[in-house]
Design a protein around this motif. Sequence first.
Motif, PDB file in Angstrom:
ATOM      1  N   GLU A  56       0.822  -1.209   0.000  1.00  0.00           N
ATOM      2  CA  GLU A  56       0.000   0.000   0.000  1.00  0.00           C
ATOM      3  C   GLU A  56       0.858   1.263   0.000  1.00  0.00           C
ATOM      4  O   GLU A  56       0.525   2.252  -0.662  1.00  0.00           O
ATOM      5  CB  GLU A  56      -0.938  -0.015   1.212  1.00  0.00           C
ATOM      6  N   LEU A  57       1.973   1.223   0.724  1.00  0.00           N
ATOM      7  CA  LEU A  57       2.849   2.387   0.750  1.00  0.00           C
ATOM      8  C   LEU A  57       3.478   2.661  -0.609  1.00  0.00           C
ATOM      9  O   LEU A  57       3.775   3.813  -0.949  1.00  0.00           O
ATOM     10  CB  LEU A  57       3.942   2.207   1.806  1.00  0.00           C
ATOM     11  N   LEU A  58       3.692   1.618  -1.398  1.00  0.00           N
ATOM     12  CA  LEU A  58       4.254   1.814  -2.731  1.00  0.00           C
ATOM     13  C   LEU A  58       3.301   2.610  -3.624  1.00  0.00           C
ATOM     14  O   LEU A  58       3.727   3.201  -4.623  1.00  0.00           O
ATOM     15  CB  LEU A  58       4.585   0.467  -3.378  1.00  0.00           C
ATOM     16  N   GLN A  59       2.023   2.631  -3.262  1.00  0.00           N
ATOM     17  CA  GLN A  59       1.056   3.405  -4.038  1.00  0.00           C
ATOM     18  C   GLN A  59       1.303   4.910  -3.912  1.00  0.00           C
ATOM     19  O   GLN A  59       0.795   5.700  -4.711  1.00  0.00           O
ATOM     20  CB  GLN A  59      -0.368   3.092  -3.572  1.00  0.00           C
ATOM     21  N   LEU A  60       2.071   5.298  -2.906  1.00  0.00           N
ATOM     22  CA  LEU A  60       2.364   6.710  -2.737  1.00  0.00           C
ATOM     23  C   LEU A  60       3.243   7.253  -3.852  1.00  0.00           C
ATOM     24  O   LEU A  60       3.321   8.471  -4.050  1.00  0.00           O
ATOM     25  CB  LEU A  60       3.074   6.949  -1.395  1.00  0.00           C
ATOM     26  N   GLY A  61       3.916   6.362  -4.567  1.00  0.00           N
ATOM     27  CA  GLY A  61       4.896   6.822  -5.535  1.00  0.00           C
ATOM     28  C   GLY A  61       6.197   7.115  -4.807  1.00  0.00           C
ATOM     29  O   GLY A  61       6.770   6.237  -4.177  1.00  0.00           O
ATOM     30  N   ARG A  62       6.636   8.344  -4.852  1.00  0.00           N
ATOM     31  CA  ARG A  62       7.875   8.697  -4.164  1.00  0.00           C
ATOM     32  C   ARG A  62       7.650   8.750  -2.648  1.00  0.00           C
ATOM     33  O   ARG A  62       6.538   8.948  -2.192  1.00  0.00           O
ATOM     34  CB  ARG A  62       8.373  10.044  -4.680  1.00  0.00           C
ATOM     35  N   TRP A  63       8.756   8.585  -1.903  1.00  0.00           N
ATOM     36  CA  TRP A  63       8.674   8.591  -0.443  1.00  0.00           C
ATOM     37  C   TRP A  63       9.381   9.796   0.163  1.00  0.00           C
ATOM     38  O   TRP A  63       9.739   9.791   1.332  1.00  0.00           O
ATOM     39  CB  TRP A  63       9.275   7.306   0.127  1.00  0.00           C
TER      40      TRP A  63
END
Length: 655
Positions: free
Chosen positions: A123-130
């Motif tokens: 789900e965090l990968l859906q943020l795109g950049r971190w």
Amino acid sequence: MQWGCMDFRLLTFGDLRLVDGKGSIVPFPEKGLLSICFLLTSSSTQKARAELAEFLWGDIPLDKALANLRQTLSRVKNRQDELGIELLLIDQATVSVNVRAFTNDLALLTAVSQTNPHTALEELLQLGRWDFLARTEVIGGSGRMWLRTQRDRIKTQMLTTLRDAISAMSEGADATVIKEAALRLFEAHPEDETVYQILGETYAGEPQLESARHIFESRRKYRWGELPVDPDPQTLSVARRLFERQRSVAPQLREQATPQLEIVPPVPRGPPKLVLLPPVNLASSHQTAVFLSSALLEDITVGLCVLKTVTMVAHYTAEKIALHLDRDAMLERYAINYVLDTRLNFDGSIYWLFAQLIYAGNDEVIWAERFSMEAQNLPRQHREIAQRIVASVASYIERNEFSRDYFERNPEAYRQYLLGQRHLKRLDLPDIRRARKAFQTALKENPYFSPALSGVARTYHLEWLVTAQGDARLLKLAEEEAGKAIATGQDIVGGYHQFGVAKLYQGAFDESIEAFELAETISPHYADVIADYADTLMHASKPGEALEKVERAIKLNPLSPDLYFWTAASANYSLQRYEDASAYIERMADPSQAARLAAASAAMAGDTRKAKALVRKVKETYPDFKIDTWLSIVPLREQWQKDQYREGLRRAGFD
């Protein structure tokens, strides 16, 4: 055109932007979007206009900041009217965020904490950049503090989730998500050593490591290319293992190999301890040179506290060791690995500081050098000594205050700064004001000299403590000078340190804690910062955390100043460990400073005779002491703490 409530989404990673339901960017004032971020991450979604103005433009006078805010809010209101929706609710005195009017990617961080680590990573990968607010300009000093805190908080959550996912991963499972998350985290935080090691461990065993090789090699150039030190051995071992494995795998086997995730546990080892011993070999007739050289070494010690792989022994303890008849026994007692031993020499016209760096394990001299103590040479000597230590002892460093060029902009400014530090050795009002004068003289030479600004801030809060008259003006001046120090040297710990102290005595506990979190992040081994952080936590009614912090400060500065023991005693008192509180007070060189607390501790422990004797001593010095007057000055967040202190003082016999 009118949009529905959920058509808007605030995106904060990478570029700060507002998008509609189709993903198209919706133009909106950037300061308005930044205000929304601030409100979303605060304990309250509503702020007074003055607080919001200080957040956005904290480095200019408040009246001008409020004027800027009025203009910004006017633009925000006009744009919201055009869109037909209110993201910010603007009142006469306050501004709040309308959380029902839009969605935001920050909410995902809270949501994923409730799921298993692997699903959370997906789900965090859906943020795109971190990289949170990667290219957003934050002007105000408190705004920069907020941004750094948020980035550290988010990085910690990402790193924890990644580590948990690695630990929970079964043998033979698909590592794609974990590899992608490790790379995403590294791209967002290429300066973080822990993230760098995780990337290497995550890619271990991969048949196609060319991209990983390039990442490591470019990272090494970025991280260490211009510095006279080697990378951390643990990191290099990870990289070496990766590259050797790649060479050993035949091309045809690389295509057939199944990706495996290999976890290499870190080697449990603590960083070596380093102490800088001031010279004690000259007579009192050379007192100024002795004080200047001691202050120089103290300042270098503070600067080196930013190192993560070397633990600096605080200067207070260093002075005690230097004066001890059996130095070797002291070094062994406190497990000190490296010693910078110094001596002063006067050749009739110039003072010279002789220094040699020694490995205490076998008395091996790593290097030896002499340094001129002439005023115009002090900044260069500061840099030279620090860099020689780093090159010889530290395995890696970050860019920090000893490498800043402003130490060399004006030698006289640096000399005046060291003289100010000397005056602060004695905490009486005349010396505090002499120190302020020296710091202000340094600022006339260089108005942007951040350490001198921090020094001025410190003198104001110390004057407030010594005079004990509750002069709020002094604390406000301390806060203002600390803010200037932060603005002129954002990665210098002193500004955040003094800002935290000023906010504590103003009763702004959350802001004080936030400032000390940043200060400790910048200099994780700076004992005085950690001790003052503990003091803030104690006053913020978190005595357990306070005791943990101050005990760590005592370990870093084992021959501690009285303030450390006083803070530890206060924390123990709040934890109802009254005998432990008394024991810490007895370790003070001058226990009379904490006589009120000692009397309350003795009374609560049932030692009435000792309590009465202490009350008599206090009344000899402070005949007009009144419990309620005293408690009205002492900042304590929770009423239970005041009630407990009041009870102890009354049992002891105070009015």
